[in-house]
Structure formats: structure tokens, C-alpha cells
Design a protein around this motif. Sequence first.
Motif, PDB file in Angstrom:
ATOM      1  N   LYS A  55       2.930   0.545   1.055  1.00 28.54           N
ATOM      2  CA  LYS A  55       4.194   0.962   1.759  1.00 28.54           C
ATOM      3  C   LYS A  55       4.817   0.124   1.945  1.00 28.54           C
ATOM      4  CE  LYS A  55       0.285   4.272   2.840  1.00 28.54           C
ATOM      5  NZ  LYS A  55       0.211   4.770   1.311  1.00 28.54           N
ATOM      6  N   ARG A  58       8.357   1.947   3.882  1.00 25.17           N
ATOM      7  CA  ARG A  58       8.532   2.529   5.129  1.00 25.17           C
ATOM      8  C   ARG A  58       9.709   1.291   5.563  1.00 25.17           C
ATOM      9  NH1 ARG A  58       2.335   4.840   6.283  1.00 25.17           N
ATOM     10  NH2 ARG A  58       2.518   6.224   5.436  1.00 25.17           N
ATOM     11  N   ASN A  61      13.273   2.634   5.426  1.00 29.71           N
ATOM     12  CA  ASN A  61      12.993   4.183   5.724  1.00 29.71           C
ATOM     13  C   ASN A  61      14.457   4.927   6.636  1.00 29.71           C
ATOM     14  OD1 ASN A  61      11.684   4.153   7.670  1.00 29.71           O
ATOM     15  ND2 ASN A  61       9.877   4.792   7.461  1.00 29.71           N
ATOM     16  N   SER A  66      11.380   4.325  15.919  1.00 26.71           N
ATOM     17  CA  SER A  66       9.687   4.978  16.170  1.00 26.71           C
ATOM     18  C   SER A  66       8.852   4.356  16.215  1.00 26.71           C
ATOM     19  CB  SER A  66       9.704   5.651  14.094  1.00 26.71           C
ATOM     20  OG  SER A  66       8.276   6.950  13.955  1.00 26.71           O
ATOM     21  N   ASP A  68       6.062   7.198  15.497  1.00 25.82           N
ATOM     22  CA  ASP A  68       5.261   7.597  14.436  1.00 25.82           C
ATOM     23  C   ASP A  68       4.557   6.683  13.477  1.00 25.82           C
ATOM     24  OD1 ASP A  68       4.267   9.167  12.680  1.00 25.82           O
ATOM     25  OD2 ASP A  68       5.504  10.726  12.547  1.00 25.82           O
ATOM     26  N   PRO A  69       3.313   6.066  13.156  1.00 26.54           N
ATOM     27  CA  PRO A  69       2.682   5.454  11.742  1.00 26.54           C
ATOM     28  C   PRO A  69       2.825   5.569  10.586  1.00 26.54           C
ATOM     29  CG  PRO A  69       0.189   6.610  13.155  1.00 26.54           C
ATOM     30  CD  PRO A  69       2.233   7.062  13.444  1.00 26.54           C
ATOM     31  N   GLN A  70       3.132   6.844  10.545  1.00 23.76           N
ATOM     32  CA  GLN A  70       3.399   7.304   9.172  1.00 23.76           C
ATOM     33  C   GLN A  70       4.996   6.966   8.813  1.00 23.76           C
ATOM     34  OE1 GLN A  70       1.604   9.202   7.288  1.00 23.76           O
ATOM     35  NE2 GLN A  70       0.625   9.062   8.693  1.00 23.76           N
ATOM     36  N   ASP A  71       5.206   6.430   9.641  1.00 23.82           N
ATOM     37  CA  ASP A  71       7.061   4.989   9.412  1.00 23.82           C
ATOM     38  C   ASP A  71       6.856   4.215   9.223  1.00 23.82           C
ATOM     39  OD1 ASP A  71       8.352   8.204   9.616  1.00 23.82           O
ATOM     40  OD2 ASP A  71       8.743   8.134  11.805  1.00 23.82           O
ATOM     41  N   TRP A  73       4.755   0.188   8.200  1.00 24.20           N
ATOM     42  CA  TRP A  73       3.945  -0.296   7.250  1.00 24.20           C
ATOM     43  C   TRP A  73       2.514  -0.969   7.669  1.00 24.20           C
ATOM     44  CZ3 TRP A  73       4.134  -5.524   7.057  1.00 24.20           C
ATOM     45  CH2 TRP A  73       3.368  -6.521   5.825  1.00 24.20           C
ATOM     46  N   LYS A 106       3.429   1.056  16.899  1.00 22.03           N
ATOM     47  CA  LYS A 106       2.471   2.808  17.204  1.00 22.03           C
ATOM     48  C   LYS A 106       2.348   2.819  18.590  1.00 22.03           C
ATOM     49  CE  LYS A 106      -1.601   4.956  15.854  1.00 22.03           C
ATOM     50  NZ  LYS A 106      -3.190   4.532  15.188  1.00 22.03           N
TER      51      LYS A 106
END
Length: 184
Positions: A55, A58, A61, A66, A68-71, A73, A106
Motif C-alpha cells: 500500500k 498511500r 496521496n 492526517s 487517519d490510518p487509511q491515509d 502506509w 495514527k
Amino acid sequence: ARRSEEGLVLEVRSNWGHPKQVGLTEVELFDMGGAKLRVSNAQVCGQAFVGASDKSQRLVNGNPLSSDPQDMWLTGLPDPPTVGRVVFVVSRDTRIGHVRVWNFNKSALDANKGVRDLSVYLHGELRWSGELKKGSGGRTEDFSTTIPLDPSSTPPPPTPFEAPIIPLPQAPAAEDDKEKEKEK
């Protein structure tokens, strides 16, 4: 591929103490004039890390602030002596002056997953090796490390945390203070 053919290589030497994972929030590349270089998802990949999927896209991106862990690596840390690498495929014509690395951010509890010791290679040449700032899990502290790769390059713009300090104007002295000064 050999290091000399790959462009920019970030070798992850250690993290801040987590036994199994390592991560970053963002990596920004800047040209010799300090302007941000655009990096596509296809130009970045992780190598030798433990995990089912890469991933690393990321990392480019555009969300450095951020939490947010979705943003971010996050991947498995390889067992020593294997060293995980993040590779940015850039041509020799692309002159990179600076790299700014935003550590994993995070939460305070997960800050130990961030990269601690990093070595940076450009076309096979070691340009920097050292310790990255640790993430805090918040948005009020600078968790980035700006790494110069070429001493003749212009530094990139400051992060939001590096705003220039403007001195406050001095207040005029009160009349009583002026009189006391004259008496001395």
C-alpha cells in the motif's frame, strides 16, 4: 534491480519499538528550487517488507497531516538482517533537492510503529542517514523530517508547523519608567 537504477531509495533500518509493524504517513519530494515534485502511484513501491499487499501508494496521496490510518502506509517489519526499502522510480534527469518524510501518526499509542532510523540513497549514492522525528498522534506537532539531498538546492516551503516567527513590536515605555531611567 540495483540501487543505482532505481532512483530514490529509503531504507528502513528500524522503527520506534513496535515488534512487528512499521509505517509512514507521507513522503514529499522537492526539486532543486524547492518546488514539490508530483509523484504517481506507479512510481513508488515497498520491497522486502512482510505483508500481503503493498500500500505504498498511500505515501504520495497528499495527506501529510492526517491521523487517519487509511491515509497511511503500514506494513510488516522484516526480520533482521533484511532491510525493508521504499523505492521511488525517478529518472536521473529529475534532480531532487530535498525529501520530507512525515512519520506514522495514527495515535500516541501507535507512534512506536513509525520509522526511526532511515538511510536515503539517490541513484545508488548514500545521501543521508539518521533518525526521523517521532509521530505524536496529533496535528499540533511537527512529525516530519526534511532531508537535504543536494547542498546547492533551495529548501522547500515550511510545514504548517514551521510558520515564521514574527516578533511583536515593543510597547512604548510608560512615563513612570522613563522618569526612573533619567534618575539612574
